[in-house]
Design a protein around this motif. Structure first.
Motif, mmCIF file in Angstrom:
data_model
loop_
_atom_site.group_PDB
_atom_site.id
_atom_site.type_symbol
_atom_site.label_atom_id
_atom_site.label_comp_id
_atom_site.label_asym_id
_atom_site.label_seq_id
_atom_site.Cartn_x
_atom_site.Cartn_y
_atom_site.Cartn_z
ATOM 1 N N GLY A 202 0.846 -1.176 0.081
ATOM 2 C CA GLY A 202 -0.179 -0.156 0.194
ATOM 3 C C GLY A 202 0.747 0.773 -0.295
ATOM 4 O O GLY A 202 0.449 2.373 -0.423
ATOM 5 N N LYS A 203 2.348 1.368 -0.143
ATOM 6 C CA LYS A 203 2.810 2.194 0.129
ATOM 7 C C LYS A 203 2.820 3.281 -0.892
ATOM 8 O O LYS A 203 2.878 2.506 -2.422
ATOM 9 C CB LYS A 203 4.480 2.360 0.375
ATOM 10 C CG LYS A 203 4.470 1.840 2.176
ATOM 11 C CD LYS A 203 5.825 0.938 1.996
ATOM 12 C CE LYS A 203 6.395 0.946 2.986
ATOM 13 N NZ LYS A 203 7.526 0.037 3.986
ATOM 14 N N THR A 204 2.828 4.278 -1.147
ATOM 15 C CA THR A 204 2.649 5.318 -2.302
ATOM 16 C C THR A 204 4.205 5.301 -3.030
ATOM 17 O O THR A 204 5.836 4.709 -2.744
ATOM 18 C CB THR A 204 2.622 6.586 -2.260
ATOM 19 O OG1 THR A 204 3.628 7.628 -1.271
ATOM 20 C CG2 THR A 204 1.058 7.000 -1.702
ATOM 21 N N ILE A 205 4.735 5.982 -4.117
ATOM 22 C CA ILE A 205 5.790 5.658 -4.939
ATOM 23 C C ILE A 205 6.853 6.509 -4.490
ATOM 24 O O ILE A 205 7.457 6.571 -3.331
ATOM 25 C CB ILE A 205 5.562 6.196 -6.551
ATOM 26 C CG1 ILE A 205 4.598 5.617 -7.333
ATOM 27 C CG2 ILE A 205 7.150 6.528 -6.806
ATOM 28 C CD1 ILE A 205 4.870 5.755 -8.870
ATOM 29 N N GLY A 206 6.500 7.652 -3.684
ATOM 30 C CA GLY A 206 7.020 8.611 -2.532
ATOM 31 C C GLY A 206 6.916 7.481 -0.916
ATOM 32 O O GLY A 206 8.565 7.805 -0.927
ATOM 33 N N ARG A 207 6.464 6.947 -0.637
ATOM 34 C CA ARG A 207 6.741 6.504 0.625
ATOM 35 C C ARG A 207 7.208 5.228 -0.040
ATOM 36 O O ARG A 207 8.836 5.064 1.109
ATOM 37 C CB ARG A 207 5.945 5.886 1.146
ATOM 38 C CG ARG A 207 4.750 7.181 1.240
ATOM 39 C CD ARG A 207 5.581 7.149 2.685
ATOM 40 N NE ARG A 207 6.124 6.247 4.003
ATOM 41 C CZ ARG A 207 4.751 5.358 4.393
ATOM 42 N NH1 ARG A 207 3.649 6.486 4.941
ATOM 43 N NH2 ARG A 207 5.587 5.229 5.891
ATOM 44 N N LYS B 8 11.959 9.297 -5.774
ATOM 45 C CA LYS B 8 10.732 9.158 -7.105
ATOM 46 C C LYS B 8 10.655 8.454 -8.115
ATOM 47 O O LYS B 8 10.399 7.660 -8.307
ATOM 48 C CB LYS B 8 10.221 10.568 -6.631
ATOM 49 C CG LYS B 8 8.649 9.924 -6.584
ATOM 50 C CD LYS B 8 8.252 11.284 -6.091
ATOM 51 C CE LYS B 8 8.308 12.280 -6.954
ATOM 52 N NZ LYS B 8 7.513 13.519 -6.908
ATOM 53 N N TYR B 9 12.119 9.077 -8.912
ATOM 54 C CA TYR B 9 12.373 9.311 -10.395
ATOM 55 C C TYR B 9 12.469 7.616 -11.077
ATOM 56 O O TYR B 9 12.216 6.801 -11.092
ATOM 57 C CB TYR B 9 12.754 10.310 -11.068
ATOM 58 C CG TYR B 9 12.273 11.632 -11.128
ATOM 59 C CD1 TYR B 9 11.085 12.438 -11.182
ATOM 60 C CD2 TYR B 9 13.042 12.715 -9.750
ATOM 61 C CE1 TYR B 9 10.571 13.309 -10.993
ATOM 62 C CE2 TYR B 9 11.911 14.284 -9.250
ATOM 63 C CZ TYR B 9 11.076 14.033 -10.039
ATOM 64 O OH TYR B 9 10.395 15.274 -9.894
ATOM 65 N N VAL C 158 12.207 5.192 -7.981
ATOM 66 C CA VAL C 158 11.253 3.865 -8.619
ATOM 67 C C VAL C 158 9.828 4.288 -9.460
ATOM 68 O O VAL C 158 9.398 3.248 -9.626
ATOM 69 C CB VAL C 158 9.990 4.366 -7.036
ATOM 70 C CG1 VAL C 158 8.938 3.751 -6.845
ATOM 71 C CG2 VAL C 158 11.483 4.340 -5.678
ATOM 72 N N GLN C 159 9.712 5.838 -10.070
ATOM 73 C CA GLN C 159 8.699 5.619 -10.881
ATOM 74 C C GLN C 159 9.484 5.153 -12.355
ATOM 75 O O GLN C 159 8.341 4.393 -13.153
ATOM 76 C CB GLN C 159 9.040 7.590 -11.183
ATOM 77 C CG GLN C 159 7.433 7.790 -10.290
ATOM 78 C CD GLN C 159 7.378 9.632 -10.348
ATOM 79 O OE1 GLN C 159 8.537 9.707 -11.471
ATOM 80 N NE2 GLN C 159 6.135 9.883 -10.017
ATOM 81 N N HIS C 160 10.649 4.869 -12.311
ATOM 82 C CA HIS C 160 10.849 4.772 -13.464
ATOM 83 C C HIS C 160 10.872 2.640 -13.796
ATOM 84 O O HIS C 160 10.507 1.677 -14.601
ATOM 85 C CB HIS C 160 12.722 4.504 -13.624
ATOM 86 C CG HIS C 160 13.669 3.882 -14.927
ATOM 87 N ND1 HIS C 160 13.058 3.691 -16.385
ATOM 88 C CD2 HIS C 160 13.978 2.457 -14.559
ATOM 89 C CE1 HIS C 160 14.006 3.078 -16.827
ATOM 90 N NE2 HIS C 160 14.814 2.682 -15.936
ATOM 91 N N HIS C 161 11.470 2.026 -12.041
ATOM 92 C CA HIS C 161 11.180 0.819 -12.378
ATOM 93 C C HIS C 161 9.791 0.449 -11.904
ATOM 94 O O HIS C 161 9.401 -1.063 -12.624
ATOM 95 C CB HIS C 161 11.594 0.560 -11.117
ATOM 96 C CG HIS C 161 13.493 0.580 -10.483
ATOM 97 N ND1 HIS C 161 13.731 -0.218 -11.170
ATOM 98 C CD2 HIS C 161 13.970 1.142 -9.597
ATOM 99 C CE1 HIS C 161 14.653 -0.209 -11.078
ATOM 100 N NE2 HIS C 161 15.026 0.765 -10.281
ATOM 101 N N VAL C 162 8.723 1.116 -11.516
ATOM 102 C CA VAL C 162 7.744 0.712 -11.537
ATOM 103 C C VAL C 162 6.559 0.837 -12.710
ATOM 104 O O VAL C 162 5.797 -0.245 -13.600
ATOM 105 C CB VAL C 162 6.532 1.827 -10.919
ATOM 106 C CG1 VAL C 162 5.078 1.847 -11.166
ATOM 107 C CG2 VAL C 162 6.974 2.070 -9.008
#
Length: 212
Positions: free
Chosen positions: A165-170, A179-180, A182-186
């Motif tokens: 349930g964690k956000t990308i920021g968390r 954060k960027y 993590v966004q790339h991996h997501v």
């Protein structure tokens, strides 16, 4: 469906077994017509076969086998309920049969009450004998699909945090990355698993065994 309308067929080249099945089917009051063929080819060319409600199919036929015939019938006459008969409990044959539209797979040695089989199928049920059921369940327990999607260790770590349930920021804070990153991996995870949102991600990851 009126009882007199129920038609059952069998494709079987073992004379003794065929006669045993036919005798039993003909004694069932609910069945209005019983037909038989000794090969897949003779069945396929016979128009009578297209009006059946239930078809018992031997797998090991000379020429076209029963599994292949099941697939052809599913494409041409999908309303016919197909039950495979076999002396072999091969995983490959079981799955190929089910993939080709069979609703049952019965070992000949475990075929006890054909009347019950017919009744179950007419009521919309499926038939798998105990030995086959055990093999199917055991195979599902053993098969692990997670390796087919080839997530990197970092992607797997991010996935684990996201399903909590964690956000990308968390997630970024927890892993001490931007954060960027993590966004790339997501983005890569979504692409590899062919999903479009977090709900689909959680469901897919659970289905294929990626979750603890």
């Amino acid at each position: 469906m009126k009882n007199s309308e129920i038609k059952v067929g069998i494709v079987e080249n073992d004379e003794s077994f065929k006669n045993q099945i036919l005798k039993t089917l003909e004694s069932i009051p609910e069945i209005g017509g019983v037909f038989h063929w000794e090969s897949a080819e003779s069945f396929w060319e016979d128009e009578k076969g297209r009006s059946l409600d239930i078809l018992f199919l031997d797998i090991m036929l000379s020429g076209m086998n029963g599994v292949e015939l099941a697939g052809k019938i599913s494409a041409r006459d999908p309303e016919i309920s197909k039950i495979m008969l076999s002396n072999m409990n091969s995983d490959e044959l079981i799955y190929e049969s089910l993939k080709n539209g069979a609703i049952g797979y019965i070992l000949k040695s475990e075929l006890k009450d054909i009347a019950d089989v017919v009744d179950t199928v007419l009521k919309g049920g499926a038939i798998i004998t105990p030995t086959i059921a055990f093999r199917v369940l055991n195979s599902f327990k053993q098969k692990d699909y997670s390796g087919e999607f080839k997530l990197t260790p970092k992607e797997k770590q991010i996935l684990d945090e996201m399903v909590k349930g964690k956000t990308i920021g968390r997630v970024a804070e927890f892993l001490k990355v931007s954060k960027y990153t993590v966004q790339h991996h997501v983005k890569n995870i979504y692409k590899k698993l062919n999903v479009h949102n977090r709900a689909e991600l959680v469901r897919k990851a659970s289905d294929i065994g990626l979750l603890p």
